[in-house]
Design an enzyme around this catalytic site. Sequence first.
Site, PDB file in Angstrom:
ATOM      1  N   ASP A  22      37.030   4.918  18.839  1.00 51.49           N
ATOM      2  CA  ASP A  22      35.986   4.893  17.797  1.00 51.49           C
ATOM      3  C   ASP A  22      36.454   5.758  16.629  1.00 51.49           C
ATOM      4  OD1 ASP A  22      32.368   5.252  17.912  1.00 51.49           O
ATOM      5  OD2 ASP A  22      33.706   5.411  16.208  1.00 51.49           O
ATOM      6  N   GLU A 117      35.087   0.266  16.450  1.00 50.36           N
ATOM      7  CA  GLU A 117      34.968   0.673  17.844  1.00 50.36           C
ATOM      8  C   GLU A 117      35.410  -0.462  18.769  1.00 50.36           C
ATOM      9  OE1 GLU A 117      31.077   2.201  20.316  1.00 50.36           O
ATOM     10  OE2 GLU A 117      30.858   1.293  18.366  1.00 50.36           O
TER      11      GLU A 117
HETATM   12  P1  TTP Z   1      29.768   4.918  13.961  1.00 49.48           P
HETATM   13  O1  TTP Z   1      31.072   4.792  14.694  1.00 49.48           O
HETATM   14  O2  TTP Z   1      28.513   4.987  14.746  1.00 49.48           O
HETATM   15  O3  TTP Z   1      29.784   6.220  13.049  1.00 49.48           O
HETATM   16  P2  TTP Z   1      30.961   6.871  12.242  1.00 49.48           P
HETATM   17  O4  TTP Z   1      32.258   6.174  12.478  1.00 49.48           O
HETATM   18  O5  TTP Z   1      30.555   6.964  10.817  1.00 49.48           O
HETATM   19  O6  TTP Z   1      31.009   8.333  12.805  1.00 49.48           O
HETATM   20  P3  TTP Z   1      31.513   8.853  14.229  1.00 49.48           P
HETATM   21  O7  TTP Z   1      31.986   7.652  15.000  1.00 49.48           O
HETATM   22  O8  TTP Z   1      32.611   9.811  13.953  1.00 49.48           O
HETATM   23  O9  TTP Z   1      30.332   9.504  14.837  1.00 49.48           O
HETATM   24  O10 TTP Z   1      29.622   3.723  12.938  1.00 49.48           O
HETATM   25  C1  TTP Z   1      30.731   3.161  12.256  1.00 49.48           C
HETATM   26  C2  TTP Z   1      30.346   2.793  10.846  1.00 49.48           C
HETATM   27  O11 TTP Z   1      29.248   1.892  10.858  1.00 49.48           O
HETATM   28  C3  TTP Z   1      29.891   3.972  10.014  1.00 49.48           C
HETATM   29  O12 TTP Z   1      30.973   4.644   9.384  1.00 49.48           O
HETATM   30  C4  TTP Z   1      28.964   3.337   9.026  1.00 49.48           C
HETATM   31  C5  TTP Z   1      28.384   2.153   9.760  1.00 49.48           C
HETATM   32  N1  TTP Z   1      27.013   2.485  10.198  1.00 49.48           N
HETATM   33  C6  TTP Z   1      25.944   2.059   9.428  1.00 49.48           C
HETATM   34  O13 TTP Z   1      26.121   1.367   8.421  1.00 49.48           O
HETATM   35  N2  TTP Z   1      24.684   2.407   9.812  1.00 49.48           N
HETATM   36  C7  TTP Z   1      24.424   3.167  10.918  1.00 49.48           C
HETATM   37  O14 TTP Z   1      23.264   3.478  11.220  1.00 49.48           O
HETATM   38  C8  TTP Z   1      25.545   3.618  11.709  1.00 49.48           C
HETATM   39  C9  TTP Z   1      25.320   4.466  12.935  1.00 49.48           C
HETATM   40  C10 TTP Z   1      26.807   3.257  11.310  1.00 49.48           C
HETATM   41 MG    MG Z   2      32.886   5.725  14.425  1.00 53.27          MG
END
Ligand code: TTP
Ligand code: MG
Length: 451
Positions: A22, A117
């Site tokens: 991820d 992911e």
């Molecule tokens: P995530 O993998 O959940 O979050 P992240 O990569 O930003 O942070 P980390 O994994 O380090 O905790 O989500 C991946 C991408 O998806 C994120 O960069 C932006 C998008 N996203 C949204 O648009 N809305 C949301 O509510 C979430 C959780 C993510």
């Molecule tokens: Mg992420």
Amino acid sequence: MDPAQLADASRLRTRATVLHADADSFFAAVEQRDKPSLRGRPVLVGGTGPRGVVSTASYEARRAGARSAMSMSRARRLSPAAAVLFPRFEAYSAYSRLIMATLATLSELVEPLSIDEAFVDLEAGPFADDPARAATEVRARIREVTGLAVSIGIGRTKLVAKLASDAGKPDGLLVVEPADEDDFLLPLPVRAVPGIGPATAAALERLDVRTVADLRRQPLDILTMTVGESSGVNLFRLARGIDPRPVAPSTERKSVGAERTFAQDIFGADLIAAAVDRVTDEALRRLTAHGGGARTVVAKVRFADFTTLTRSVTLAQPTAEPAELRAAAHQAARAAGINDSVRLLGVSFHNLSPHAQLTLPWDDDEPAPAAAVDDVPDVPLALGLLTEENARPGLDVEHDTLGRGWVVHVRGRQATVRFESVDTPPARSQVVDLATDPLLLVPPLTPTLDA
Ligand code: TTP
Ligand code: MG
């Protein structure tokens, strides 16, 4: 070995060979990569309008409390120094493709879960005997190719692998060996477990269940009485680390649906509406089995004379909500203007949403993730000359002599721009008069594998 055999073997997996990768603060990390002046600085990506919502915050902004799904106005107050940027999905998709292609060098079984992911089944590749080396090498390779940090967790099950990558964030690598699984799982709060949403967590809290260890002490019948039969069974298994789900590369289905030919042609609004309901029930059942949501609902009608019509309804956002999808099915069927005997009715769901696949099978109470960006147009922004109207902070622009840069903001004719890109040193902001120095909105420079 064919995937079906591997899937079977994975039910009996004894080694920690499920890898979950991820990317860290993905959208924000891509922005920091493409905009050198933002590296190491707080960044918020999301809706930039008055009702904007944060898609993601860089770790610098998270330290101030900013989070995904928070209102952008609140995040700005918490992290006033943050650069606030409009999402550039084209760039994120390009980086995502590179991450997925790099993961594919580890195994033929890669299951993308969302844009940043994926699960990888290391039993199906050259690293089955050395999962930690697979993780170290692939993290280094992804960093080399994309400049991004990806956290990796490895375990015997999808559940443990996912929790391990979360636990290692940011820039982490955690291998949970089968012998250490209980030590890892038992102290975790139940809320951390993917699939336990707020409603289930609240119900468990009423039983004084806060950690996985508390959960394991609950008898099966108490759990099924509290959260229902199937969720109760899932919780019971989950508390013991039992998760037989194989890594299943998505079959990339384009649609799911159902249709029905009637023994006798049907006629009349009421009978047709009832038939639409029945066919929709079956289509929804298949959508649930497939996982995730859909954005477009298509009704197909074949009349007694065998002419066939299809009509579609496209929603603003993908949804897994049965009531919304059913309403759209009725709307599509009505749009077919049925005023004759009907021989066959079909309802199908298209534009299937991979993001809704984030939810696990025991996930009964988590709403499908809403799009966190409230003002993102469905289609890429029209390219052309930059104006005050089409300007959004973060978009890519190009100037005849100053080169590539990105929009900070535009007031009237005055555009503030940083002329920098992935391989340049950080640039200061510069004000450009659009009347004398027009700027062209351009697509992101996207990285490629051989770059
Ligand atoms: P995530 O993998 O959940 O979050 P992240 O990569 O930003 O942070 P980390 O994994 O380090 O905790 O989500 C991946 C991408 O998806 C994120 O960069 C932006 C998008 N996203 C949204 O648009 N809305 C949301 O509510 C979430 C959780 C993510
Ligand atoms: Mg992420």
